[in-house]
Write an enzyme that holds these catalytic residues in place. Structure first.
Site, mmCIF file in Angstrom:
data_model
loop_
_atom_site.group_PDB
_atom_site.id
_atom_site.type_symbol
_atom_site.label_atom_id
_atom_site.label_comp_id
_atom_site.label_asym_id
_atom_site.label_seq_id
_atom_site.Cartn_x
_atom_site.Cartn_y
_atom_site.Cartn_z
ATOM 1 N N HIS A 83 1.937 -3.185 11.433
ATOM 2 C CA HIS A 83 2.027 -4.089 10.076
ATOM 3 C C HIS A 83 3.226 -4.805 9.905
ATOM 4 O O HIS A 83 3.184 -6.067 9.475
ATOM 5 C CB HIS A 83 1.840 -3.074 8.729
ATOM 6 C CG HIS A 83 0.396 -2.452 8.952
ATOM 7 N ND1 HIS A 83 0.356 -0.751 9.103
ATOM 8 C CD2 HIS A 83 -0.974 -2.866 8.877
ATOM 9 C CE1 HIS A 83 -0.685 -0.560 9.033
ATOM 10 N NE2 HIS A 83 -1.711 -1.518 8.553
ATOM 11 N N GLY B 14 -3.605 -8.986 13.620
ATOM 12 C CA GLY B 14 -3.089 -8.354 14.748
ATOM 13 C C GLY B 14 -4.367 -8.334 15.923
ATOM 14 O O GLY B 14 -5.430 -8.320 15.411
ATOM 15 N N LYS C 161 -4.843 -6.044 17.943
ATOM 16 C CA LYS C 161 -5.364 -4.726 18.058
ATOM 17 C C LYS C 161 -6.847 -4.649 17.592
ATOM 18 O O LYS C 161 -7.619 -4.158 18.029
ATOM 19 C CB LYS C 161 -4.462 -3.923 17.126
ATOM 20 C CG LYS C 161 -5.233 -2.703 16.542
ATOM 21 C CD LYS C 161 -4.875 -1.575 17.440
ATOM 22 C CE LYS C 161 -5.656 -0.232 16.971
ATOM 23 N NZ LYS C 161 -5.930 -0.047 15.654
ATOM 24 N N ASP C 162 -7.355 -5.540 16.504
ATOM 25 C CA ASP C 162 -8.323 -5.473 15.946
ATOM 26 C C ASP C 162 -8.955 -6.854 16.432
ATOM 27 O O ASP C 162 -9.121 -7.934 15.674
ATOM 28 C CB ASP C 162 -8.536 -5.513 14.768
ATOM 29 C CG ASP C 162 -7.913 -4.004 14.118
ATOM 30 O OD1 ASP C 162 -8.598 -2.983 13.913
ATOM 31 O OD2 ASP C 162 -6.732 -4.231 13.842
ATOM 32 N N VAL D 16 1.281 -3.896 18.686
ATOM 33 C CA VAL D 16 2.434 -3.089 18.682
ATOM 34 C C VAL D 16 2.215 -1.651 19.368
ATOM 35 O O VAL D 16 1.197 -1.048 18.668
ATOM 36 C CB VAL D 16 3.227 -3.260 17.647
ATOM 37 C CG1 VAL D 16 4.504 -2.088 17.618
ATOM 38 C CG2 VAL D 16 3.552 -4.617 16.971
ATOM 39 N N SER E 57 -1.635 2.616 14.842
ATOM 40 C CA SER E 57 -2.808 2.666 14.005
ATOM 41 C C SER E 57 -2.820 3.648 12.893
ATOM 42 O O SER E 57 -2.120 4.628 13.120
ATOM 43 C CB SER E 57 -4.197 3.045 14.502
ATOM 44 O OG SER E 57 -5.023 3.426 13.977
HETATM 45 P P1 AMP Z 1 -5.325 -2.462 9.187
HETATM 46 O O1 AMP Z 1 -4.344 -2.095 7.726
HETATM 47 O O2 AMP Z 1 -5.504 -1.234 10.012
HETATM 48 O O3 AMP Z 1 -6.408 -3.254 8.491
HETATM 49 O O4 AMP Z 1 -4.476 -3.532 9.932
HETATM 50 C C1 AMP Z 1 -3.908 -4.909 8.882
HETATM 51 C C2 AMP Z 1 -3.438 -5.638 10.180
HETATM 52 O O5 AMP Z 1 -2.461 -5.298 11.048
HETATM 53 C C3 AMP Z 1 -4.766 -6.371 11.113
HETATM 54 O O6 AMP Z 1 -4.408 -7.575 11.030
HETATM 55 C C4 AMP Z 1 -4.330 -5.489 12.017
HETATM 56 O O7 AMP Z 1 -4.996 -5.883 13.198
HETATM 57 C C5 AMP Z 1 -2.937 -5.294 12.051
HETATM 58 N N1 AMP Z 1 -2.294 -4.164 13.086
HETATM 59 C C6 AMP Z 1 -2.935 -2.865 12.880
HETATM 60 N N2 AMP Z 1 -2.285 -2.124 13.794
HETATM 61 C C7 AMP Z 1 -1.592 -3.115 14.695
HETATM 62 C C8 AMP Z 1 -1.114 -2.922 15.898
HETATM 63 N N3 AMP Z 1 -0.663 -1.663 16.476
HETATM 64 N N4 AMP Z 1 -0.225 -3.944 16.450
HETATM 65 C C9 AMP Z 1 -0.258 -5.227 15.682
HETATM 66 N N5 AMP Z 1 -1.329 -5.422 14.563
HETATM 67 C C10 AMP Z 1 -1.792 -4.476 14.418
#
Ligand code: AMP
Length: 281
Positions: free
Chosen positions: A37, A147, A149-150, A176, A185
Site C-alpha cells: 500500500h 497494484g 498484485k491484483d 511488493v 497482503s
Molecule cells: P487492498 O487494500 O488489498 O484492496 O489493496 C489496495 C491496493 O494495494 C490495490 O491496488 C492492491 O493491488 C495494492 N496492493 C496490495 N498488495 C500489494 C503488494 N504486495 N504490492 C503492490 N500493491 C499491492
C-alpha cells in the site's frame, strides 16, 4: 493530513485542491496497510499533486462465505503510516455513507470478470467495479494507483475507465514482496507460522515458470502443469487455480507469444492467497 468521513467532505476537499491548482492522485484500499500500500502512496506523492487514500472494506465485493467480518482493520495504525509517506487526506466512510438505504446500482465489466478469481468469487468483481466507480465519482482523481498484485482487478478498472470514458489515468504499480518472496497482503496475518513458511512456494513456482520462459519454453500447458506440480508438492497448499492467460484479455493461451499472465490462487488454511507474474517471449 485530513480525515474525511463523508462524500460531501471529500467533494469539498477536492474542490479546494483544484482551486489551488493541484492534481488529485488517488489510492483506493481496504486498509490494514503494508509496504505494498505504502509503495502506491509514495508513487502517488512522487508524481506530484494532492494524495488521497480511501480505506473502505467494501461489503459488496465479499461473498457470503468469505472473510468480511474478520478482515483485519486498524485505522489508527493506518493513519500514522499514511501520514508518514506524505498522504494529504484519508477518505474513511461508513458502509451507510457508501450504500445508503435504497441503494441498488451495480456495475459489471462483463468478460474480464469471468475467468480466474471471477470463477471462485462470484460477484466479487461487480463489487469491485461498483465501489471503484463510486469512489472515482466522489474523489474525481486525475490519476489512480493500483497494484499488479491484483492483476485482474487492475485490468477490470482499466477497462471500466475506457468503457465509461472516465478522464482518469490508471497507474499500475509493481508487486511488493517480503524478503522471502511472499507477496505482501493484508490477508497474510491469517497464516499460522507453518502456513507462512509454506506460502513461499507461490513465488518459487512463479519464478520457476519465469525461468522456463527465459530459457525458451513457450508451451503454456507445460508452464501451467509445472507450476501446479510445484504447488501440489506443498502439503499445506490447497490450489484454487493456476492459469496461463493473455495479459490483456485474460483468456487462456496455448503459447507464450505476447505478454502472458501466469496467475494463481491457493488456500493455506483460512487464507486464500493470490500471486502472479507477467512473462514476455
Ligand atoms: P487492498 O487494500 O488489498 O484492496 O489493496 C489496495 C491496493 O494495494 C490495490 O491496488 C492492491 O493491488 C495494492 N496492493 C496490495 N498488495 C500489494 C503488494 N504486495 N504490492 C503492490 N500493491 C499491492
Amino acid at each position: 493530513m485530513e480525515i474525511l468521513r463523508t462524500v460531501s467532505e471529500v467533494r469539498e476537499w477536492a474542490r479546494r485542491q483544484r482551486t489551488a491548482g493541484r492534481a488529485i492522485h488517488f489510492v483506493p484500499t481496504m486498509g490494514y496497510f503494508h509496504e505494498g500500500h505504502l509503495s502506491l502512496m509514495r508513487r502517488a506523492n512522487a508524481d506530484g499533486g494532492a494524495v488521497i487514500v480511501s480505506i473502505f472494506v467494501n461489503p459488496l465485493q465479499f461473498g457470503a462465505n468469505e472473510d468480511l467480518d474478520r478482515y483485519p482493520r486498524d485505522f489508527e495504525r493506518d493513519r500514522l503510516m499514511a501520514e508518514s509517506v506524505g498522504v494529504d487526506a484519508i477518505f474513511y466512510p461508513e458502509v451507510s455513507e457508501m450504500y445508503p438505504p435504497g441503494y441498488q446500482t451495480e456495475v459489471r465489466v462483463k468478460e474480464l470478470s469471468k475467468p480466474l478469481c471471477g470463477r471462485s468469487r462470484l460477484g466479487h468483481f461487480e463489487g469491485v467495479a461498483t465501489v471503484v466507480l463510486k469512489l472515482f465519482n466522489i474523489v474525481t482523481p486525475d490519476r489512480a494507483y493500483f497494484g499488479m498484485k491484483d492483476y485482474q482487478q487492475l485490468r477490470i478498472i482499466e477497462q471500466l475507465v475506457q468503457d465509461m470514458n472516465l478522464p482518469i489515468e490508471i497507474v499500475p504499480c509493481p508487486i511488493v514482496r517480503e524478503p522471502d518472496g511472499l507477496a505482501m497482503s493484508s490477508r497474510n496475518v491469517y497464516l499460522t507460522p507453518e502456513e507462512r513458511a509454506a506460502a513461499t512456494v507461490l513465488y518459487r513456482s512463479l519464478q520457476w515458470a519465469q525461468a522456463q520462459v527465459e530459457s525458451g519454453e513457450r508451451n503454456a500447458l507445460k508452464l501451467r502443469e509445472g507450476v501446479y506440480e510445484r504447488l501440489a508438492a506443498e502439503p499445506l497448499a490447497r490450489i484454487d487455480y493456476v492459469e496461463v492467460v493473455d495479459a490483456e484479455t485474460l483468456q487462456p493461451v496455448e503459447r507464450v507469444v505476447r505478454p502472458t499472465l501466469i496467475a494463481l490462487a491457493v488456500f493455506f488454511g483460512k487464507a486464500r492467497l493470490i500471486d502472479n507474474c507477467v512473462v514476455c517471449p
